[in-house]
Design an enzyme around this catalytic site. Sequence first.
Site, PDB file in Angstrom:
ATOM      1  N   TYR A  30     -77.516  28.671  30.227  1.00  0.00           N
ATOM      2  CA  TYR A  30     -76.431  28.824  29.234  1.00  0.00           C
ATOM      3  C   TYR A  30     -75.939  27.457  28.782  1.00  0.00           C
ATOM      4  O   TYR A  30     -75.742  27.195  27.589  1.00  0.00           O
ATOM      5  CB  TYR A  30     -75.300  29.619  29.882  1.00  0.00           C
ATOM      6  CG  TYR A  30     -74.094  29.866  29.009  1.00  0.00           C
ATOM      7  CD1 TYR A  30     -74.168  30.722  27.913  1.00  0.00           C
ATOM      8  CD2 TYR A  30     -72.870  29.264  29.293  1.00  0.00           C
ATOM      9  CE1 TYR A  30     -73.055  30.958  27.124  1.00  0.00           C
ATOM     10  CE2 TYR A  30     -71.756  29.496  28.515  1.00  0.00           C
ATOM     11  CZ  TYR A  30     -71.855  30.350  27.431  1.00  0.00           C
ATOM     12  OH  TYR A  30     -70.747  30.584  26.652  1.00  0.00           O
ATOM     13  N   LYS A  80     -75.898  25.654  25.031  1.00  0.00           N
ATOM     14  CA  LYS A  80     -74.661  25.154  24.404  1.00  0.00           C
ATOM     15  C   LYS A  80     -74.773  23.661  24.078  1.00  0.00           C
ATOM     16  O   LYS A  80     -74.279  23.203  23.044  1.00  0.00           O
ATOM     17  CB  LYS A  80     -73.459  25.419  25.318  1.00  0.00           C
ATOM     18  CG  LYS A  80     -73.080  26.903  25.405  1.00  0.00           C
ATOM     19  CD  LYS A  80     -72.584  27.403  24.059  1.00  0.00           C
ATOM     20  CE  LYS A  80     -72.101  28.834  24.109  1.00  0.00           C
ATOM     21  NZ  LYS A  80     -71.698  29.340  22.788  1.00  0.00           N
ATOM     22  N   HIS A 119     -66.499  37.758  34.084  1.00  0.00           N
ATOM     23  CA  HIS A 119     -65.926  36.571  34.734  1.00  0.00           C
ATOM     24  C   HIS A 119     -64.919  37.024  35.793  1.00  0.00           C
ATOM     25  O   HIS A 119     -64.536  38.187  35.864  1.00  0.00           O
ATOM     26  CB  HIS A 119     -65.235  35.686  33.694  1.00  0.00           C
ATOM     27  CG  HIS A 119     -66.206  34.983  32.810  1.00  0.00           C
ATOM     28  ND1 HIS A 119     -66.448  35.390  31.517  1.00  0.00           N
ATOM     29  CD2 HIS A 119     -67.008  33.921  33.017  1.00  0.00           C
ATOM     30  CE1 HIS A 119     -67.355  34.591  30.978  1.00  0.00           C
ATOM     31  NE2 HIS A 119     -67.712  33.692  31.860  1.00  0.00           N
ATOM     32  N   SER A 130     -68.797  25.370  25.844  1.00  0.00           N
ATOM     33  CA  SER A 130     -68.236  25.872  27.093  1.00  0.00           C
ATOM     34  C   SER A 130     -68.040  24.703  28.046  1.00  0.00           C
ATOM     35  O   SER A 130     -68.748  23.694  27.969  1.00  0.00           O
ATOM     36  CB  SER A 130     -69.214  26.867  27.720  1.00  0.00           C
ATOM     37  OG  SER A 130     -68.898  27.077  29.079  1.00  0.00           O
ATOM     38  N   SER A 131     -67.120  24.867  28.996  1.00  0.00           N
ATOM     39  CA  SER A 131     -66.884  23.788  29.968  1.00  0.00           C
ATOM     40  C   SER A 131     -68.081  23.591  30.894  1.00  0.00           C
ATOM     41  O   SER A 131     -68.181  22.561  31.555  1.00  0.00           O
ATOM     42  CB  SER A 131     -65.631  24.087  30.786  1.00  0.00           C
ATOM     43  OG  SER A 131     -65.751  25.341  31.407  1.00  0.00           O
ATOM     44  N   CYS A 132     -69.009  24.561  30.938  1.00  0.00           N
ATOM     45  CA  CYS A 132     -70.147  24.413  31.855  1.00  0.00           C
ATOM     46  C   CYS A 132     -71.213  23.458  31.323  1.00  0.00           C
ATOM     47  O   CYS A 132     -72.216  23.240  31.985  1.00  0.00           O
ATOM     48  CB  CYS A 132     -70.744  25.762  32.210  1.00  0.00           C
ATOM     49  SG  CYS A 132     -71.541  26.544  30.840  1.00  0.00           S
TER      50      CYS A 132
HETATM   51  O1  GFB Z   1     -65.642  33.423  36.373  1.00  0.00           O
HETATM   52  P1  GFB Z   1     -66.886  33.228  37.161  1.00  0.00           P
HETATM   53  O2  GFB Z   1     -67.830  34.365  37.205  1.00  0.00           O
HETATM   54  O3  GFB Z   1     -67.716  32.000  36.608  1.00  0.00           O
HETATM   55  O4  GFB Z   1     -66.527  32.851  38.677  1.00  0.00           O
HETATM   56  P2  GFB Z   1     -67.745  30.394  36.713  1.00  0.00           P
HETATM   57  C1  GFB Z   1     -65.560  31.917  39.007  1.00  0.00           C
HETATM   58  C2  GFB Z   1     -65.323  31.895  40.514  1.00  0.00           C
HETATM   59  O5  GFB Z   1     -64.673  33.105  40.910  1.00  0.00           O
HETATM   60  C3  GFB Z   1     -66.602  31.783  41.367  1.00  0.00           C
HETATM   61  C4  GFB Z   1     -65.336  33.651  42.039  1.00  0.00           C
HETATM   62  O6  GFB Z   1     -66.351  30.915  42.451  1.00  0.00           O
HETATM   63  C5  GFB Z   1     -66.791  33.220  41.860  1.00  0.00           C
HETATM   64  O7  GFB Z   1     -67.522  33.298  43.065  1.00  0.00           O
HETATM   65  N1  GFB Z   1     -65.081  35.108  42.110  1.00  0.00           N
HETATM   66  C6  GFB Z   1     -64.319  35.737  43.051  1.00  0.00           C
HETATM   67  C7  GFB Z   1     -65.567  36.046  41.275  1.00  0.00           C
HETATM   68  N2  GFB Z   1     -64.339  37.057  42.863  1.00  0.00           N
HETATM   69  C8  GFB Z   1     -65.095  37.294  41.747  1.00  0.00           C
HETATM   70  C9  GFB Z   1     -65.466  38.489  41.075  1.00  0.00           C
HETATM   71  O8  GFB Z   1     -65.115  39.608  41.447  1.00  0.00           O
HETATM   72  N3  GFB Z   1     -66.229  38.331  39.950  1.00  0.00           N
HETATM   73  C10 GFB Z   1     -66.641  37.092  39.507  1.00  0.00           C
HETATM   74  N4  GFB Z   1     -67.372  37.018  38.377  1.00  0.00           N
HETATM   75  N5  GFB Z   1     -66.325  35.946  40.172  1.00  0.00           N
HETATM   76  C11 GFB Z   1     -68.985  30.734  34.480  1.00  0.00           C
HETATM   77  C12 GFB Z   1     -70.345  30.371  33.982  1.00  0.00           C
HETATM   78  O9  GFB Z   1     -68.875  30.084  35.693  1.00  0.00           O
HETATM   79  O10 GFB Z   1     -67.939  30.270  33.667  1.00  0.00           O
HETATM   80  C13 GFB Z   1     -70.503  30.550  32.529  1.00  0.00           C
HETATM   81  O11 GFB Z   1     -71.320  31.083  34.727  1.00  0.00           O
HETATM   82  C14 GFB Z   1     -69.303  30.097  31.717  1.00  0.00           C
HETATM   83  O12 GFB Z   1     -71.615  29.820  32.137  1.00  0.00           O
HETATM   84  C15 GFB Z   1     -67.996  30.574  32.298  1.00  0.00           C
HETATM   85  O13 GFB Z   1     -69.275  28.695  31.606  1.00  0.00           O
HETATM   86  C16 GFB Z   1     -66.798  30.030  31.576  1.00  0.00           C
HETATM   87  O14 GFB Z   1     -66.435  29.777  36.307  1.00  0.00           O
HETATM   88  O15 GFB Z   1     -68.241  29.966  38.058  1.00  0.00           O
END
Ligand code: GFB
Length: 314
Positions: free
Chosen positions: A137, A141, A180, A108-110
């Site tokens: 996580y 990875k 996500h 994963s990119s994280c």
């Molecule tokens: O996709 P996301 O949950 O994960 O959130 P990450 C990306 C951005 O979108 C964050 C915003 O800045 C969130 O605050 N966001 C805005 C939202 N509205 C929403 C919403 O309704 N739901 C969610 N979920 N986010 C993940 C990692 O990070 O990326 C994992 O936690 C993994 O480990 C994955 O690597 C690919 O991009 O921040």
Amino acid sequence: MDKNSTIYVAGHRGLVGSAIVHKLTEQGFTNILTRTSQEMDLRRQADVERFFETHRPEYVFDAAAKVGGIYANNTYRADFLYENLAIQNNIIHSAYRFGAKKLLFLGSSCIYPKLAPQPLHEDALLTGPLEPTNEPYAIAKIAGIKLCEALYDQYQFNAVSCMPTNLYGPNDNFDLTTSHVLPALIRKFVEAKEQGAKEVVAWGTGSPLREFLHSYDAADAMIFLMKNYDGRDFLNIGTGEEISIKALTEMIAGIVGFQGEIVWDTTKPDGTPRKLMHVGKLHALGWRHKIELRDGIASVVAWFHQARKEGRYA
Ligand code: GFB
């Protein structure tokens, strides 16, 4: 990989695994092995070893993982670390032990440090502290990448790791607390439009930058690597293009046709400020993404409408 090679896709019901099966089938591969989590619990070493000993897959795509968005990663920290270590240890080691020709492990990119130079080059691994919201996580990875490298070094086992950027597509998780950002926003806007709601709440400030790749493109890249790349060094998979969460939110609202207000809940975390992959190595091998973000989102919105008609995500 021949059209009748035995290919095991771990995690075939998930976003990426289902896309890999879809693409393999489209390309004429006929001998694809899958198991649901009810049929085989990948956290149980003995069960996984029995499966590999019995079926001896020649090629293995390890797309099985406990995954989630920023809230799930930050909340279920122990589960993300323990379950992912168990799942990947069992699959990677069994593939080696029972004579697979090749394994592709999905990272994963994280895995990259929170403040690594952008775009994220493969060399940035382990050069600084991780983003705290998904550290467990990421640690799992990173351990998977290191296991693949060590098996390659010690036993010349052809284990290749790839690091996909943030993915989206059909069969994603649309649960609003664990998903996500992209599926969460699709769901929020579709439901808000249907209910005539005046506003939709998005998380954070909207300022973080992210890169998004359609799962069918990701699967295409993974099959490409399985066919064309044998190497110890892991590779990034992405588009090399980024968008702010604010612009993404507006794009999804436009595609769905929601005309109300977007409200930002800044009590929710932003996560890492920017996450853009350096995809020079992948491009040099001859692979590029085909599905542009707007088209990809429109197709997933259509898929989500259909899935709801069929009673899923009601
Ligand atoms: O996709 P996301 O949950 O994960 O959130 P990450 C990306 C951005 O979108 C964050 C915003 O800045 C969130 O605050 N966001 C805005 C939202 N509205 C929403 C919403 O309704 N739901 C969610 N979920 N986010 C993940 C990692 O990070 O990326 C994992 O936690 C993994 O480990 C994955 O690597 C690919 O991009 O921040």
